[in-house]
Design a protein around this motif. Structure first.
Motif, PDB file in Angstrom:
ATOM      1  N   THR A   1     118.560 -39.798 -45.783  1.00  0.00           N
ATOM      2  CA  THR A   1     118.204 -41.185 -46.055  1.00  0.00           C
ATOM      3  C   THR A   1     119.596 -41.880 -45.638  1.00  0.00           C
ATOM      4  O   THR A   1     119.179 -43.156 -44.882  1.00  0.00           O
ATOM      5  CB  THR A   1     118.014 -41.255 -47.322  1.00  0.00           C
ATOM      6  OG1 THR A   1     117.416 -40.073 -47.784  1.00  0.00           O
ATOM      7  CG2 THR A   1     117.142 -42.280 -47.564  1.00  0.00           C
TER       8      THR A   1
ATOM      9  N   VAL B   1     112.316 -49.856 -59.551  1.00  0.00           N
ATOM     10  CA  VAL B   1     113.638 -49.453 -58.960  1.00  0.00           C
ATOM     11  C   VAL B   1     114.618 -49.062 -59.952  1.00  0.00           C
ATOM     12  O   VAL B   1     114.726 -49.589 -60.946  1.00  0.00           O
ATOM     13  CB  VAL B   1     114.301 -50.778 -58.119  1.00  0.00           C
ATOM     14  CG1 VAL B   1     115.468 -50.271 -57.378  1.00  0.00           C
ATOM     15  CG2 VAL B   1     113.097 -51.327 -57.297  1.00  0.00           C
TER      16      VAL B   1
ATOM     17  N   MET C   1     117.451 -50.176 -48.795  1.00  0.00           N
ATOM     18  CA  MET C   1     116.474 -49.073 -48.669  1.00  0.00           C
ATOM     19  C   MET C   1     115.369 -49.920 -48.121  1.00  0.00           C
ATOM     20  O   MET C   1     114.818 -51.055 -48.389  1.00  0.00           O
ATOM     21  CB  MET C   1     116.055 -48.878 -50.092  1.00  0.00           C
ATOM     22  CG  MET C   1     117.141 -48.086 -51.001  1.00  0.00           C
ATOM     23  SD  MET C   1     116.978 -46.372 -50.615  1.00  0.00           S
ATOM     24  CE  MET C   1     115.353 -45.798 -50.948  1.00  0.00           C
TER      25      MET C   1
ATOM     26  N   LEU D   1     110.909 -48.780 -47.536  1.00  0.00           N
ATOM     27  CA  LEU D   1     110.291 -47.795 -47.977  1.00  0.00           C
ATOM     28  C   LEU D   1     108.739 -48.111 -47.268  1.00  0.00           C
ATOM     29  O   LEU D   1     108.150 -49.126 -47.503  1.00  0.00           O
ATOM     30  CB  LEU D   1     109.864 -47.868 -49.241  1.00  0.00           C
ATOM     31  CG  LEU D   1     108.777 -47.025 -50.081  1.00  0.00           C
ATOM     32  CD1 LEU D   1     109.384 -45.486 -49.891  1.00  0.00           C
ATOM     33  CD2 LEU D   1     108.505 -47.455 -51.382  1.00  0.00           C
TER      34      LEU D   1
ATOM     35  N   VAL E   1     105.113 -47.185 -56.669  1.00  0.00           N
ATOM     36  CA  VAL E   1     106.097 -46.668 -55.936  1.00  0.00           C
ATOM     37  C   VAL E   1     107.054 -46.684 -56.745  1.00  0.00           C
ATOM     38  O   VAL E   1     107.556 -47.694 -57.540  1.00  0.00           O
ATOM     39  CB  VAL E   1     106.252 -47.116 -54.443  1.00  0.00           C
ATOM     40  CG1 VAL E   1     105.154 -47.054 -53.774  1.00  0.00           C
ATOM     41  CG2 VAL E   1     106.677 -48.726 -54.683  1.00  0.00           C
ATOM     42  N   SER E   2     108.211 -45.624 -56.554  1.00  0.00           N
ATOM     43  CA  SER E   2     109.426 -45.695 -57.303  1.00  0.00           C
ATOM     44  C   SER E   2     110.407 -45.488 -56.226  1.00  0.00           C
ATOM     45  O   SER E   2     110.324 -44.640 -55.403  1.00  0.00           O
ATOM     46  CB  SER E   2     109.450 -44.342 -58.216  1.00  0.00           C
ATOM     47  OG  SER E   2     110.582 -44.523 -59.096  1.00  0.00           O
ATOM     48  N   VAL E   3     111.535 -46.201 -56.590  1.00  0.00           N
ATOM     49  CA  VAL E   3     112.683 -46.445 -55.560  1.00  0.00           C
ATOM     50  C   VAL E   3     113.868 -45.873 -56.113  1.00  0.00           C
ATOM     51  O   VAL E   3     114.102 -46.774 -57.427  1.00  0.00           O
ATOM     52  CB  VAL E   3     112.758 -47.658 -54.859  1.00  0.00           C
ATOM     53  CG1 VAL E   3     113.894 -47.580 -53.977  1.00  0.00           C
ATOM     54  CG2 VAL E   3     111.358 -48.141 -54.196  1.00  0.00           C
ATOM     55  N   SER E   4     114.675 -45.242 -55.666  1.00  0.00           N
ATOM     56  CA  SER E   4     115.971 -44.973 -56.368  1.00  0.00           C
ATOM     57  C   SER E   4     116.979 -45.295 -55.328  1.00  0.00           C
ATOM     58  O   SER E   4     117.170 -45.049 -54.139  1.00  0.00           O
ATOM     59  CB  SER E   4     116.279 -43.372 -56.574  1.00  0.00           C
ATOM     60  OG  SER E   4     117.476 -43.173 -56.893  1.00  0.00           O
ATOM     61  N   MET E   5     117.814 -46.377 -55.797  1.00  0.00           N
ATOM     62  CA  MET E   5     118.897 -47.090 -54.842  1.00  0.00           C
ATOM     63  C   MET E   5     120.238 -46.527 -55.180  1.00  0.00           C
ATOM     64  O   MET E   5     120.709 -46.116 -56.286  1.00  0.00           O
ATOM     65  CB  MET E   5     118.828 -48.434 -55.086  1.00  0.00           C
ATOM     66  CG  MET E   5     117.639 -49.250 -54.687  1.00  0.00           C
ATOM     67  SD  MET E   5     118.072 -51.250 -54.592  1.00  0.00           S
ATOM     68  CE  MET E   5     118.853 -51.310 -53.224  1.00  0.00           C
TER      69      MET E   5
END
Lengths: 1174, 591
Positions: A9, A129, A180, A182, A191-195
């Motif tokens: 990533t 997030v 990021m 997506l 949606v779930s985002v991990s920064m």
């Protein structure tokens, strides 16, 4: 997420970021291209599609990417739109075509419409997030790629955004985190985002001169300072915080509260006799400003421009390097409140006391010196006889050394009235008891002092307007009693976006300080100089001040000094800021105008006082006060251009700038007051002597400049940059006032080459080289003029014989040099930036050479040419010097113990420079500088000599090779004035059998061989630990304090243990100090020799901070996002062999750096602090 | 958008092309150029500026620069007295060690004080030259005024050059054609091997021929002051006959600048008292002023450290401590009241060793001792009974004596001691520094008569001086009440004073010469003349080495001091100036 996935990533992110970095600029800096955000108006009738493309390209910043063959089956277009955004226009355009499009950066790629394509439907996306610890993140910007659609996350990390269709790509950005992207890929709901915390700084956008660049594109030598590390140093002044944080920057602290630090970038460019002649240029939000006025918590970023490639855009002012400071600004999102505070204690420590003799020791030393000099054993205080007697009273009336029972010590005789002191005829009768245990004058003069800081800021905004407001209160008591520094700062900035392509904003700062003026920092024999005689009490038998009155001792009463000046004040009020407007136009252009400046007021007053307790008391019965007003403005207009086509990337800018500085000042003073202790009464009007006043405008100065810069990158790997600036300065005569400062640099991101790809551990490697010139205009603004002046103490004369008045007269005040021009500094720099090992290691290395030529130096003229040019000569372009050095910074980030384990980052900076004077002026190969201690009046010479072939500020004098053993040794040794057993034997450098001036050598160099800093940050769960070490290696210092303490024949303050126990005697020939005698002489302490020189290298633990962030789960109940508390210790320990108070010797004047006057030392501080965000 | 861009372009271009020229012209402020000063008012004020350097010091100008320091003071206490046999540096061994080198005759060219004095001298010369340069440009000055202004500027220029000539011997003469408004200035690189006596003499001669006898202010030099300085210049050249001619005219017809006929004051001590300044005996003096808002810059700054050291009644610094040898020289023969120039150091005047049992010297003394030197048991003006070693910072180093001629009366302290200075009471005051007083003129005439004329007439002159010294009005008297000096003086002399005249004719020229020379020491001690007198008489080596042999028994730091002839008569040219002259200035022999 496994670490392999993470890496993938990351790589992907990096790639995307390369293409979208310019987009980022919009959010991070003010100066940016925004060529793709305009609306479009079209009126097309039956035109081919490629014509329509052309028209859209013309109006927008976008380029179409397509092949001719794609257009074969297209229809002609009839379309009419008015001010619609690009997507809407494109949607209409492609509606009936067999084609579709995607937008990537500024490129519109035209593609065949997939057969199954269905009309996109807008979708509402919700999501959350979190950070890599799974905690919700507030304030993250969420945008739909290629559109202006954006929002920010709420406190729980959630967001809701309307995407045009379910093929959209969401972009998440937050400072300090990796960007990021997506792709929705058909998702329509949560949606779930991990920064992830940013680990590579390559894509960091760096503000440089008048523009900004990605770090990986920079080809000059720029140190990027990590601001969050700076803030761990509790100081009101960012210059102090910079110590050890940036390679190539040498910082020496001035520990007087409120004072900053001495900042030298890559050594010395100038001998300049002007204060600040070697100071760098500070650019705050684009405007030259007073860095001491800045609240460090307001700082967003600091870049240090070190070489010509980065600095020459500042032309005439860049020679000493440039610090580019940008302040924090509001960001899109709800109002965020930050509160930071700390409170602590500063511990003065024990000073010199342990090195000093007790009263009996001091008395024994007197007898030792009297015996060694063959003098009768008698002393004012210690009586007469084979051994000295410690008296019961040091003073009783006019008798010294009085024993109990002596009628003179009858307390009834005691007579002291502070108010009567104003009468010169009054003589008090004072009785001072001897302190046989010994007074610790260090403890008397110092105290544990509190320090505190409160900082509150509110920031937020929308895409149309952003704001930040901050308040700061800093209050530091000095370790010197009665002395303090307070500062109040308010800062506000806002920015508005109008019609998508115009931005207007301002920065404004108000700054007020109040400080006492202890005035003892550089005074001879002050806080520490020789210490005090311990037998002297602090107070008389009735509680008035005691001192050395009548005794012949030279001990002042430090407490009395501090007490008398306790009401002296300096007030300063400054407005600082700028307003600006930016407009994006055509495809690639941005125009910007900025007008900014400073308006300052300053007021200072000093109260009169009359001393009585000491031997040479001051009777300063004059109250003095001054007011000054200063202002400066800078108006900058610039035009920038950015474009990419194919593999080419071009950024260019051109601009003009005008700068003006001016000010006025009024001084007034009045003497003879009825009372000198009633401070409410003492004002100018209350004095009875006639008032004196003076003042004048400062000579104003101005600068007008044009500048330009082109950065070019090919294929993201071959980089080139050219900069030029032409400055006109009022400081130079009409014929010489324009100077041009070009520079060029090249960079090669060699890691992009295919042959480097196999080397896996090199993630990124860029090799840089630069060459160019910078200028220095730091001379008095009136250097070019010849004029007559008038000055009361200078050219007035009492020709009428009145005895109390004088008639005014003129003299040639200054003979100028109209031909003076810029000092030019040509620098070449080679370096590399490397990112290694998974991107967790970064190395920045530079090697440079700086040649200063046409160095401006006030060339003393023969006195026969008129004495004014001999004592106050104008500056000429004469000398030259060279600095060579290496700057190195290594950053290592990492984690151990798994994903939830300990994260760390470490930064090591290394700075070294080697200075060499190559010319002073024709026929003159050296000059000597007297330090503020005025050692010439004491030692009989000056410690420092600047000479061709030597490093600047080198120590010069006789080298001691030992002691004269006995009379026979004196006879057989080279002839030396005042040679005698036990005295210093000097090196006969020229071997001519006689010690003469010619035998003096350069024995020391106050410029360190290198300095280094090591910063460590560790974080584990809620805990974080910061440790910072700073070191200086290979620095020589003249410890002038030891001249006072190690030689009996150097005024009668407290003497050191060395003087009594380790001085030469016939029985102790292996001694440190020469024989103790009554009179100083050439062979002991009345000339400059290397006895006082010590190695002032040190390693200091500057900072240790342990913080704990309260878990979110606890704080969210209180609607608080984050609470961090910490404890901190600064300057916990120092490893050094130096015997003075502090090896970090501040020098107020570069020409005498390394001369230790016993100034305020760096002290230990213990603090507790808190950071709150909500 | 395009409009904004265009506006920006236009504005930028406008700034660049229209304002840049004047925008970058920033005049200096608070100062004037020569064109504004080239008229009578400007020239007169520039002349005041030329006088202002007479004190040898210019403090902290508007640009923060200072010319000179306390040892470049016009009294020349270091070069004229400490370098001779009259005084010691004083204070303690490490205070201002650079002065000790002059006392021990180990001065080196790089001693910073030498440069400081040199710079001060040439600043004075420069200021005179600018007066002449500006006057040449001015058109509104009458011929009479031109003569007066030129006369004053040139006599000052002669004075400054004479100062340099006395101290360094080989110096260049700088006139207004060499002084310029620009630097660097190649004209200033003048050789110092040319005989400049004719130039100095010509300046003084012009002033003597053209200045009026009475001036508009007492501080301005008049014809007679110029004549006296011309006489001094001639005497330094041993032009005895020429000197006699001009000095006789001054003696017979001279008045001070206020028109008062020259005469000795009835009382010796009035020469050192602010109340009697610019009277009949004052021929040429630096006019000192205090509390005039100059930050003590117009006072007698050279004396700043020359005050007794102690908490009572003084609080200063203890410099300039008279030598035992000087004190002894004031002994007189109990029968004749005459001095003994050869053997005065035997049976010295009692030296205070700090003991309680001190008994003052009972032998006969010249009262001028007690106006020149503060010694234990004698009233120190109206301050207090002097306490010997108690008044010194380090009597073991500098001895028990204090200087006195430069100290004002306590009654004058409030008004005439400078309040702007750091110590209390300040040593800087309104007390003038006598550059030439009438006694000087009389003793020069005595020298002229000894060398070129009439021994008997010389004796007459010397006896004039001694008559005043012998007069009981010139004695120091005890206080009415030692505890209260303000209650005045009794009728009891403070010591056993006796001064006699030379009643018998001198046996030969050598005896006459010895008597005249010795009288100069007694009359003018601690006024900055002694060393230069010894050098021009050719007596420096013998006298100073004899003195050192005696004095080193008391002052251990002088133990290895020796005066070397053909070197120590003149100070070295400051090394800095030799360097700056790029080889034009030649160093003096021996250095």
């Amino acid at each position: 997420m496994s670490s392999i996935e993470k890496r993938k990533t990351l790589t992907k992110t990096l790639l995307i970021m390369k293409f979208t970095a310019i987009l980022l600029l919009v959010f991070t800096v003010q100066i940016s291209a925004k060529g793709f955000s305009q609306t479009i108006s079209l009126s097309l009738k039956n035109v081919s599609l490629d014509k329509a493309f052309l028209e859209i390209e013309k109006q927008s910043g976008f380029s179409f990417v397509y092949g001719k063959e794609q257009l074969v089956q297209t229809r002609s277009v009839t379309l009419s739109v008015l001010s619609e955004n690009i997507e809407s226009v494109l949607d209409k355009l492609f509606k009936d075509q067999p084609l579709t499009y995607t937008i990537t950066d500024k490129y519109i790629s035209v593609k065949q419409k997939p057969a199954e394509v269905i009309a996109p439907k807008p979708v509402d996306i919700t999501g959350k997030v979190v950070n890599d610890k799974g905690e919700p993140m507030v304030g993250v910007t969420v945008a739909v790629k290629g559109t202006k659609i954006a929002t920010t996350t709420a406190e729980d990390g959630s967001f809701k955004i309307a995407a045009p269709n379910d093929n959209s790509v969401l972009v998440f950005t937050n400072v300090g985190f990796e960007r990021m992207e997506l792709p929705l890929n058909g998702k329509t709901s949560v949606v779930s985002v991990s920064m992830r915390t940013a680990t590579s700084s390559l894509n960091e956008v760096i503000v440089t001169g008048y523009s900004s660049q990605r770090k990986k594109d920079i080809t000059g030598a720029v140190s990027v300072v990590k601001v969050s590390d700076l803030l761990t140093t509790p100081s009101p002044n960012v210059t102090s915080q910079l110590q050890g944080r940036a390679s190539g920057v040498t910082i020496t602290n001035d520990n007087l509260p409120g004072n900053g630090a001495i900042v030298r970038i890559r050594g010395f460019a100038s001998f300049s006799g002007q204060p600040g002649g070697n100071d760098p240029l500070y650019i705050i939000d684009g405007v030259p400003g007073d860095v001491s006025a800045l609240n460090p918590a307001d700082i967003e970023s600091i870049q240090v421009l070190k070489d010509a490639a980065s600095g020459s855009i500042y032309g005439a002012r860049a020679s000493n390097g440039v610090l580019i400071i940008t302040t924090k600004r509001g960001r899109v999102g709800g109002a965020k409140v930050t509160y930071d505070a700390y409170y602590g204690n500063q511990d003065p420590g024990n000073g010199y006391t342990s090195q000093l003799l007790n009263p009996q020791g001091n008395a024994d030393l007197v007898w030792m010196a009297l015996k060694n000099s063959g003098q009768p054993l008698t002393h004012k205080v210690y009586g007469t006889g084979a051994t000295p007697t410690l008296p019961d009273y040091t003073l009783a009336g006019i008798k010294t050394g009085v024993m109990e029972g002596d009628p003179a010590a009858n307390p009834d005789l005691y007579d002291f009235s502070e108010s009567k002191l104003a009468d010169p005829a009054y003589t008090p009768y004072l009785i001072y008891k001897a302190n046989k245990e010994g007074t610790d004058w260090w403890k008397v003069g110092t105290r544990n002092a509190p320090i505190m800081n409160h900082n509150l800021s509110v920031a937020g905004g929308t895409d149309k307007g952003r704001y930040l407001f901050s308040l700061n209160y800093f209050d530091q008591k000095s370790i010197v009693r009665y002395s303090f520094f307070k500062r109040y700062t308010a800062r506000v900035n806002t920015e508005f976006t109008i019609k998508n392509n115009i931005r207007i904003g301002e920065n404004l700062q108000v700054y007020a300080t109040e400080k006492s003026i202890p005035g003892t920092n550089s005074d001879e024999g002050s806080l520490t100089g020789g210490g005090g005689q311990p037998i002297i009490s602090v107070y008389s038998i009735k509680g008035d001040f005691a001192g050395s009155r009548g005794t012949g001792f030279s001990t002042g009463n430090i407490l009395a000094d501090e007490w008398r000046k306790r009401n002296d004040r300096n007030f300063k009020f400054t407005l600082f800021g700028n307003a600006y407007a930016e407009v994006d136009f055509l495809k690639h252009f941005t125009a910007r105008t900025s007008f900014g400046g400073t308006k300052g007021n300053e007021n200072e007053y000093h109260y009169p006082f009359i001393e009585y307790e000491i031997g040479e008391p001051q009777r300063n019965i004059t109250y003095s006060e001054w007011f000054a007003r200063t202002s400066s403005w800078t108006w900058t207009n610039q035009l920038s251009y950015k474009n990419s086509f194919g593999k080419h990337n071009i950024a260019a800018l051109a601009g003009t700038e005008a700068v003006e500085n001016k000010g006025r000042r009024v001084d007034a003073a009045r003497s003879n007051f009825f009372s000198y202790t009633n401070y409410d009464y003492i004002v100018l009007n209350a004095g009875t002597a006639s008032q004196s006043s003076s003042g004048s405008p400062y000579v104003s100065s101005s600068l007008f400049s044009i500048f330009g810069k082109i950065d070019y990158a090919f294929n993201d790997r071959y980089l080139a940059s050219v900069t030029i600036r032409r400055d006109g300065s009022s400081r130079f005569g009409a014929d010489t006032r324009y100077g041009t400062f070009p520079s060029a640099s090249l960079g090669w991101r060699i890691s992009e080459e295919s042959f480097m790809k196999p080397i896996a551990w090199i993630k990124d490697l860029k090799i840089r080289g630069s060459y160019g010139s910078m200028g220095n205009q730091n001379i008095p603004p009136n250097n070019q003029y010849t004029f007559f002046s008038s000055g009361a103490g200078y050219s007035y004369y009492d020709v009428t014989g009145s005895n109390t008045s004088s008639q005014s007269g003129f003299y040639l005040g200054f003979a100028g040099n109209a031909a003076g021009k810029w000092e030019t500094n040509v620098s070449s720099n080679i370096g590399f930036d490397a990112t290694l090992f998974n991107g967790n290691t970064e190395v920045v290395f530079d090697i440079y050479k700086k040649d200063t030529k046409d160095l401006l130096y006030p060339v003393e003229q023969p006195a026969t040419g008129g004495a004014t040019p001999s004592v106050l000569p104008p500056f000429f372009n004469v000398g030259s010097m060279t600095n060579k050095g290496i700057d190195l910074a290594i950053t290592q980030r990492g984690q151990f113990g798994g994903a939830k384990g300990v994260r760390f980052d470490a930064t090591f900076t290394f700075t070294t420079f080697k200075n060499k004077i190559t010319k002073i002026t024709d026929g003159i190969t050296f000059f000597d500088s007297n330090s503020p201690a005025n050692e010439e009046n004491r030692v009989g010479g000056r410690f420092t000599r600047n000479a061709v072939g030597q490093a600047i500020n080198s120590f010069y004098g006789y080298k001691i090779i030992g002691f004269f053993e006995d009379d026979a040794d004196v006879t057989k040794s080279p002839t030396q004035t005042d040679a005698a057993p036990g005295r210093f034997k000097y090196q006969d450098t020229d071997g001519d059998g006689a010690i003469t001036d010619d035998d003096r050598v350069f024995f020391g160099n106050p410029n360190p061989k290198f300095t280094y800093g090591l910063n460590l940050n560790l974080a584990y769960k809620g805990f974080d630990l910061n440790a910072f070490f700073y070191g200086v290696q290979g620095k020589d210092a003249m410890n002038y304090n030891r001249w006072w303490t190690d030689f009996y024949a150097a005024f009668q303050g407290g003497k050191s243990n060395r003087a009594l126990y380790d001085s030469w005697t016939p029985d102790h020939k292996n001694a440190k100090v020469a024989i103790q005698e009554v009179d100083g002489n050439f062979s002991t302490n009345n000339t400059v020799n290397d006895y006082l020189m010590e190695n002032a290298s040190f390693l200091r633990m500057k900072n240790l901070q342990l913080g704990y962030t309260v878990p979110q789960s606890v704080m969210s109940r209180f609607k608080i996002d984050r609470v961090r508390i910490y404890v901190q210790a600064t300057n916990l320990f120092t490893v050094t062999k130096y015997t003075g108070l502090d090896p970090e010797i501040p020098s107020y004047d570069d020409r005498v750096s390394g001369v230790d006057l016993g100034t305020f030392p760096t002290v230990k501080q213990l603090l507790v602090g808190i950071n709150v965000n909500f | 958008m395009k409009k904004i861009f265009l506006i920006l372009l236009v504005v930028s271009a406008a700034i660049y092309f229209s304002c840049s020229k004047s925008f970058l012209d920033r005049p200096s402020v608070g100062s004037l150029d020569s064109a504004v000063l080239a008229n009578q008012r400007g020239v007169e004020q520039t002349l005041i500026g030329a006088y202002a350097l007479l004190d040898g010091y210019a403090q902290s100008g508007p640009d923060g620069n200072t010319i000179g320091d306390f040892i470049s003071g016009t009294s020349n206490w270091v070069y004229g007295d400490a370098a001779a046999d009259n005084t010691h540096k004083g204070s303690d061994g490490t205070d201002q060690p650079n002065i000790t080198f002059f006392e021990k005759h180990t001065q080196i060219p790089s001693n910073p004080f030498l440069n400081s004095k040199w710079v001060t001298i040439y600043e004075g010369v420069t200021r005179c030259n600018f007066v002449l340069k500006l006057m040449a440009q001015a058109t509104d000055i009458s011929d009479d005024d031109r003569k007066r202004i030129e006369g004053e500027a040139r006599i000052l220029r002669a004075f400054y050059h004479l100062e340099g000539k006395k101290i360094y011997n080989n110096i260049p003469f700088i006139d207004e054609t060499m002084t310029s408004y620009s630097v660097p200035n190649a004209n200033v690189l003048q050789s110092n091997t040319v005989d400049i006596w004719p130039r100095i003499e010509a300046d003084a001669q012009y002033a003597y021929d053209n200045l009026p006898g009475t001036q508009i202010a007492p501080g301005r030099i008049n014809k007679w002051g110029a004549g006296a300085l011309l006489g001094k210049i001639l005497i330094f050249q041993k032009k005895w006959s020429d000197a006699r001619t001009v000095l006789l005219n001054v003696y017979g017809n001279g008045t001070n600048s206020s028109g008062v006929k020259y005469a000795l004051y009835p009382r010796y001590q009035d020469n050192f008292d602010i109340s009697f300044e610019n009277g009949s005996e004052s021929v040429f003096a630096f006019q000192s002023s205090s509390n005039d808002h100059s930050g003590a810059g117009n006072g007698n700054y050279g004396e700043v450290l020359n005050m007794p050291y102690n908490a009572r009644p003084f609080t200063c610094c203890g410099f300039n401590q008279p030598s035992q040898d000087l004190v002894n020289s004031f002994k007189t023969d109990p029968a004749t009241g005459l001095p003994d120039p050869d053997n005065f150091d035997t049976n010295p005047v009692t030296i205070d060793d700090g003991s309680a049992s001190f008994t003052p010297y009972a032998g006969t003394l010249d009262p001028r001792l007690d106006w020149s030197v503060g010694r234990r048991g004698i009233p120190f003006l109206d301050w207090a009974v002097m306490e010997g070693t108690v008044w010194q910072r380090d009597a073991g180093y500098g001895g028990p004596y204090s200087p006195k001629k430069n100290i004002y009366r306590k009654a004058q302290q409030e008004t005439y001691s400078d309040h702007d200075f750091w110590n209390s009471p300040s040593a800087i005051s309104s007390l003038n520094i006598n550059l030439i007083r009438f006694a000087d003129v009389i003793l020069w005439l005595a020298e002229c008569e000894v060398e070129a004329g009439d021994l008997e007439q010389a004796r007459v002159y010397v006896n004039m001086i001694r008559t005043r010294a012998a007069d009981p009005v010139s004695y120091v008297y005890k206080y009415n009440d030692d505890a209260h000096p303000e209650n005045g003086f009794s009728a009891t002399p403070a010591a056993n004073y006796k001064v006699g005249l030379y009643t018998a004719a001198w046996t030969d020229q050598a005896a006459a010469r010895k008597a005249v020379h010795f009288e100069r020491r007694l009359e003018l001690s601690l006024e900055g003349h002694r060393f230069f007198d010894l050098v021009r008489w050719g007596e420096a080596e013998a006298t100073i080495n004899k003195y050192l042999t005696y004095e080193k028994t008391l002052r251990s730091y002088l133990s290895d001091a020796v005066f070397s002839s053909n070197q120590d008569e003149y100070m070295p040219i400051p090394q800095r100036q030799v360097d700056l002259s790029k080889g034009t200035l030649t160093q003096n022999p021996g250095y």
